[in-house]
Motif scaffolding. Sequence first.
Motif, mmCIF file in Angstrom:
data_model
loop_
_atom_site.group_PDB
_atom_site.id
_atom_site.type_symbol
_atom_site.label_atom_id
_atom_site.label_comp_id
_atom_site.label_asym_id
_atom_site.label_seq_id
_atom_site.Cartn_x
_atom_site.Cartn_y
_atom_site.Cartn_z
ATOM 1 N N CYS A 19 0.832 -1.206 0.000
ATOM 2 C CA CYS A 19 0.000 0.000 0.000
ATOM 3 C C CYS A 19 0.863 1.250 0.000
ATOM 4 C CB CYS A 19 -0.930 0.021 1.208
ATOM 5 S SG CYS A 19 -2.308 -1.115 1.046
ATOM 6 N N LYS A 20 1.949 1.221 0.764
ATOM 7 C CA LYS A 20 2.821 2.396 0.815
ATOM 8 C C LYS A 20 3.438 2.665 -0.548
ATOM 9 C CE LYS A 20 6.426 4.558 3.456
ATOM 10 N NZ LYS A 20 7.136 4.610 4.668
ATOM 11 N N GLU A 21 3.839 1.593 -1.241
ATOM 12 C CA GLU A 21 4.429 1.762 -2.564
ATOM 13 C C GLU A 21 3.435 2.337 -3.557
ATOM 14 O OE1 GLU A 21 6.050 -1.959 -3.765
ATOM 15 O OE2 GLU A 21 7.578 -1.944 -2.209
ATOM 16 N N LYS A 22 2.139 2.070 -3.387
ATOM 17 C CA LYS A 22 1.134 2.548 -4.322
ATOM 18 C C LYS A 22 0.774 4.012 -4.103
ATOM 19 C CE LYS A 22 -0.918 -1.710 -5.709
ATOM 20 N NZ LYS A 22 -2.077 -2.239 -6.336
ATOM 21 N N GLN A 23 1.306 4.639 -3.078
ATOM 22 C CA GLN A 23 1.117 6.074 -2.854
ATOM 23 C C GLN A 23 -0.354 6.479 -2.746
ATOM 24 O OE1 GLN A 23 3.486 8.534 -2.358
ATOM 25 N NE2 GLN A 23 4.760 6.769 -2.054
ATOM 26 N N TYR A 24 -1.018 6.019 -1.722
ATOM 27 C CA TYR A 24 -2.389 6.421 -1.464
ATOM 28 C C TYR A 24 -2.383 7.756 -0.730
ATOM 29 C CZ TYR A 24 -3.768 1.710 -2.762
ATOM 30 O OH TYR A 24 -3.968 0.541 -3.441
ATOM 31 N N ILE A 25 -2.016 8.823 -1.412
ATOM 32 C CA ILE A 25 -2.023 10.131 -0.782
ATOM 33 C C ILE A 25 -3.317 10.847 -1.150
ATOM 34 C CG2 ILE A 25 0.490 10.283 -0.765
ATOM 35 C CD1 ILE A 25 0.252 12.353 -3.033
ATOM 36 N N ARG A 68 -9.253 27.917 -15.699
ATOM 37 C CA ARG A 68 -8.627 27.214 -14.577
ATOM 38 C C ARG A 68 -9.087 25.766 -14.615
ATOM 39 N NH1 ARG A 68 -11.665 26.376 -9.990
ATOM 40 N NH2 ARG A 68 -13.703 27.386 -10.034
ATOM 41 N N LEU A 69 -8.301 24.920 -14.007
ATOM 42 C CA LEU A 69 -8.542 23.484 -14.086
ATOM 43 C C LEU A 69 -8.493 22.872 -12.707
ATOM 44 C CD1 LEU A 69 -8.578 20.672 -15.561
ATOM 45 C CD2 LEU A 69 -6.114 20.911 -15.788
ATOM 46 N N GLN A 70 -9.464 22.009 -12.425
ATOM 47 C CA GLN A 70 -9.395 21.126 -11.263
ATOM 48 C C GLN A 70 -9.086 19.744 -11.818
ATOM 49 O OE1 GLN A 70 -13.188 21.492 -9.161
ATOM 50 N NE2 GLN A 70 -12.089 22.460 -7.483
ATOM 51 N N LEU A 71 -8.035 19.142 -11.300
ATOM 52 C CA LEU A 71 -7.573 17.854 -11.783
ATOM 53 C C LEU A 71 -7.663 16.845 -10.649
ATOM 54 C CD1 LEU A 71 -6.158 15.881 -13.654
ATOM 55 C CD2 LEU A 71 -4.027 17.109 -13.247
ATOM 56 N N PHE A 72 -8.600 15.921 -10.770
ATOM 57 C CA PHE A 72 -8.793 14.873 -9.774
ATOM 58 C C PHE A 72 -8.041 13.632 -10.247
ATOM 59 C CE2 PHE A 72 -12.286 17.745 -9.250
ATOM 60 C CZ PHE A 72 -12.499 17.783 -7.887
ATOM 61 N N LEU A 73 -7.198 13.081 -9.370
ATOM 62 C CA LEU A 73 -6.361 11.949 -9.755
ATOM 63 C C LEU A 73 -6.022 11.115 -8.537
ATOM 64 C CD1 LEU A 73 -3.481 12.882 -8.531
ATOM 65 C CD2 LEU A 73 -3.242 14.081 -10.665
ATOM 66 N N GLY A 74 -5.311 10.031 -8.772
ATOM 67 C CA GLY A 74 -4.775 9.196 -7.699
ATOM 68 C C GLY A 74 -3.362 8.794 -8.041
ATOM 69 N N CYS A 75 -2.457 8.908 -7.081
ATOM 70 C CA CYS A 75 -1.057 8.512 -7.317
ATOM 71 C C CYS A 75 -0.951 7.028 -7.642
ATOM 72 C CB CYS A 75 -0.203 8.818 -6.095
ATOM 73 S SG CYS A 75 0.403 10.485 -6.079
ATOM 74 N N TYR A 76 -1.877 6.243 -7.163
ATOM 75 C CA TYR A 76 -1.882 4.799 -7.335
ATOM 76 C C TYR A 76 -2.427 4.379 -8.697
ATOM 77 C CZ TYR A 76 -6.715 5.789 -6.308
ATOM 78 O OH TYR A 76 -7.966 6.330 -6.347
ATOM 79 N N CYS A 77 -2.977 5.310 -9.457
ATOM 80 C CA CYS A 77 -3.764 5.004 -10.649
ATOM 81 C C CYS A 77 -2.922 5.098 -11.923
ATOM 82 C CB CYS A 77 -4.938 5.973 -10.715
ATOM 83 S SG CYS A 77 -5.905 5.875 -12.227
ATOM 84 N N GLY A 78 -2.860 4.015 -12.664
ATOM 85 C CA GLY A 78 -2.108 3.987 -13.912
ATOM 86 C C GLY A 78 -2.633 4.971 -14.947
ATOM 87 N N ASP A 79 -3.963 5.115 -15.049
ATOM 88 C CA ASP A 79 -4.533 6.082 -15.994
ATOM 89 C C ASP A 79 -4.154 7.507 -15.600
ATOM 90 O OD1 ASP A 79 -5.720 4.265 -17.732
ATOM 91 O OD2 ASP A 79 -7.605 4.236 -16.624
ATOM 92 N N SER A 80 -4.129 7.795 -14.302
ATOM 93 C CA SER A 80 -3.718 9.132 -13.856
ATOM 94 C C SER A 80 -2.286 9.407 -14.287
ATOM 95 C CB SER A 80 -3.824 9.265 -12.334
ATOM 96 O OG SER A 80 -5.161 9.272 -11.919
#
Length: 158
Positions: A19-25, A68-80
């Motif tokens: 989980c730590k490696e996947k960067q769930y920030i 202006r842009l709001q960018l929703f993403l996840g560090c764990y997400c390959g598509d992001s």
Amino acid sequence: MKVKLLLAPLLCLLLMVSCKEKQYIVGYYNYAQFQKDCHWDYFVDEKYQARERWADSLASLNDPDSVRLQLFLGCYCGDSRKWVSRFYALKPQLPVSSVEIISVDTTKKDEKGYAEAVGIKKIPTFIFYKGSTEIGRIVEKPKGRLEKRLYEVLKKRE
């Protein structure tokens, strides 16, 4: 039975490391802060080649810095990782004044509830605003080329 009991703590440790490696920030970032906290190998896809036609169309958009842009993403997400790094390869050509990065958890939630308020179901989601009015979104994977979708959305601001 004893072997299973001995392996249970080891399994828990492996899951925590994974989980730590996947960067769930989860949080709210500008680009520099995001690079510091999310440990991707790269943040700009230098190899991404925009199609010349659409790159020229993006360059022709006048009224720089009007969106202006709001960018929703996840560090764990390959598509992001894929689409955000391609977006940042194109960003110098875009009339975008600011980008607010909102990193969500695996349930697509953030601490202040912004993702839920704007109906985030998939990531990454790029939401473009002119003033306080939403002019368009690109959700998860753009249909067609990214630069084409960016042009279609940004053209609406005029």
